[in-house]
Design a protein around this motif. Sequence first.
Motif, PDB file in Angstrom:
ATOM      1  N   GLY A  39       0.816  -1.209   0.000  1.00  0.00           N
ATOM      2  CA  GLY A  39       0.000   0.000   0.000  1.00  0.00           C
ATOM      3  C   GLY A  39       0.849   1.258   0.000  1.00  0.00           C
ATOM      4  N   VAL A  40       1.882   1.277   0.833  1.00  0.00           N
ATOM      5  CA  VAL A  40       2.772   2.448   0.905  1.00  0.00           C
ATOM      6  C   VAL A  40       3.555   2.600  -0.400  1.00  0.00           C
ATOM      7  N   LEU A  41       4.100   1.482  -0.894  1.00  0.00           N
ATOM      8  CA  LEU A  41       4.848   1.557  -2.152  1.00  0.00           C
ATOM      9  C   LEU A  41       3.955   2.022  -3.302  1.00  0.00           C
ATOM     10  N   GLY A  42       2.739   1.498  -3.346  1.00  0.00           N
ATOM     11  CA  GLY A  42       1.813   1.918  -4.398  1.00  0.00           C
ATOM     12  C   GLY A  42       1.461   3.392  -4.295  1.00  0.00           C
ATOM     13  N   ALA A  43       1.288   3.876  -3.057  1.00  0.00           N
ATOM     14  CA  ALA A  43       0.966   5.296  -2.871  1.00  0.00           C
ATOM     15  C   ALA A  43       2.112   6.180  -3.348  1.00  0.00           C
ATOM     16  N   ILE A  44       3.339   5.768  -3.063  1.00  0.00           N
ATOM     17  CA  ILE A  44       4.492   6.545  -3.503  1.00  0.00           C
ATOM     18  C   ILE A  44       4.567   6.600  -5.026  1.00  0.00           C
ATOM     19  N   VAL A  45       4.377   5.444  -5.667  1.00  0.00           N
ATOM     20  CA  VAL A  45       4.405   5.397  -7.130  1.00  0.00           C
ATOM     21  C   VAL A  45       3.263   6.223  -7.717  1.00  0.00           C
ATOM     22  N   PHE A  46       2.071   6.106  -7.125  1.00  0.00           N
ATOM     23  CA  PHE A  46       0.916   6.855  -7.621  1.00  0.00           C
ATOM     24  C   PHE A  46       1.138   8.355  -7.493  1.00  0.00           C
ATOM     25  N   TYR A  47       1.689   8.779  -6.385  1.00  0.00           N
ATOM     26  CA  TYR A  47       1.952  10.214  -6.168  1.00  0.00           C
ATOM     27  C   TYR A  47       2.964  10.719  -7.190  1.00  0.00           C
ATOM     28  N   ALA A  48       4.062   9.955  -7.349  1.00  0.00           N
ATOM     29  CA  ALA A  48       5.099  10.391  -8.295  1.00  0.00           C
ATOM     30  C   ALA A  48       4.563  10.430  -9.721  1.00  0.00           C
ATOM     31  N   THR A  49       3.791   9.443 -10.099  1.00  0.00           N
ATOM     32  CA  THR A  49       3.226   9.399 -11.452  1.00  0.00           C
ATOM     33  C   THR A  49       2.255  10.555 -11.681  1.00  0.00           C
ATOM     34  N   SER A  50       1.442  10.834 -10.661  1.00  0.00           N
ATOM     35  CA  SER A  50       0.469  11.924 -10.795  1.00  0.00           C
ATOM     36  C   SER A  50       1.171  13.264 -10.936  1.00  0.00           C
ATOM     37  N   ILE A  51       2.197  13.500 -10.146  1.00  0.00           N
ATOM     38  CA  ILE A  51       2.931  14.762 -10.256  1.00  0.00           C
ATOM     39  C   ILE A  51       3.585  14.891 -11.621  1.00  0.00           C
TER      40      ILE A  51
END
Length: 385
Positions: A39-51
Motif C-alpha cells: 500500500g505504501v509503495l503503491g501510494a508513492i508510485v501513484f503520487y510520483a506518477t500523478s505529479i
Amino acid sequence: MVTGGPGPLYWIRMSEARRSAWRPNRWWLLVLAVWTVPGVLGAIVFYATSIERGRDISWGTAFLYLLPFWYLWALLTPIVVGLARRFPVEGARKWRNVALHGVLTIAFAVFHLSVGLVLVRAATPSVDRWPLRQALVGFVQTYFEFEILVYPTVLAAAWAVDYYRRSRQEAIRSAELEVQLAHAHLQTLRMQLQPHFLFNTLHAVSSLRDEDVKAARRMLARLSELLRLTLDTERVHEVPLEQELEVLELYLDIERERFSDRLAVEFHVDPGALDAMVPNLILQPLVENAVRHGVASRPAGGRISVTAERTDGRVTLAVRDDGDGAPPGAPSRTGVGLGNTRARLEELYGPEHGFTAGAAEGGGFEVRIEIPYRAGRARENVEAP
C-alpha cells in the motif's frame, strides 16, 4: 537428559503459553503490516506518477487512494488461509484441490479489483472521474496480471506457517517422549537398586538373628529408617550432597552392625560441596561395592574412604577401599552397583559427566565421579520434571 528444577520442556511450554495469550492480536498486526508495505509503495508510485503527469494531489490523497485497496486483502487473508487448510494440495484429492485453487485465484482477483475500486472511489472521489464500468475495465487491464499472483502467494505463506507449526509441535512431542523415556529408565534403575540392597541387608539380618539378636534388631531399625528416607525421595533424581551423606551414614550404621571393628570409614568432604546437587543414592551402591570386595572378603576387614570436592564448577565424588583391587590386565569389578551408577550418570548428565573405576594408585580400588556443580538447598528434594 533429566535434571532437577525446570527443564527445557518447562520453558518451551511457558513460551508457547505466552505466545497463545496474544496470538490473535499478533495475527492481525502481522497481516496489517504485510499489506501496508504494497500500500505504501503503491501510494508513492501513484503520487510520483500523478505529479509527473501534472496532476495536483497531496500525499494524504495518494495514501487514501491506495491503502484501502490493499487493506481489502488484509480482510480477505483469513478467508484464503481457511481455504488453504480446508483444501490442501496433498493426499488423494490434491489435483482436485489444485484446480479449485486455480479457479479461486481468478475469482479472488476479480472480486478484489471490483470491491477495491469501489473503496478507492469512495475514499477519494475527486481523483477518479471515470464511469465505474470504464474504471473497472481499466483496473482489470492494469492490475489483473499482478492480482492473480496474490492469492497463490497467500496460499503458500499459509501452508508454510502450518508446516512450521506442525514441525514445532512434532519437535515438542519428541522432546516430551525423550524426557518420559529417560525418566522411565531412571525409575527402572532405581527400582533395580532398591531390591538389590534390601536383599543383601535382609540376608545379613538373617545371619545375625541367631548370633546377636540385639544387633539384628538394631540393623532392622536402621533399615526401616533408611527405607523410609528412600521412599520419601522415590521420585527424586537429585538431592543435595549433605542429604546424600546422611542416607549413606544410615547405610553404614547397618554395615557396622555386621562387621563391627572390621569396617573403618573415613570421610573427606569439602564444606563448599555440601549444597551441590548429586544423583540420589549415588554413593550407597559404590560403598556397598567397596564393602563387598574390600571388607567382607578379608578376615581382617578393611578401610573405605569417601571423598567429595568442589573445584572449578565441578563436583568430584570418590569411593576407595584398600582391598586387593583389580589385578593388572583383569577387568574392573562388575555388578549391579557399578553398572547401575554408570547408566544413571549417562541419563542425567550425558557427556558432561566423568566416571572411572579401577585399581587405585598405591593399592585398592577406586570409583571416581565428576559432575557439573549446581547449587541446591540442604534438605530440599528436587523432583524430576
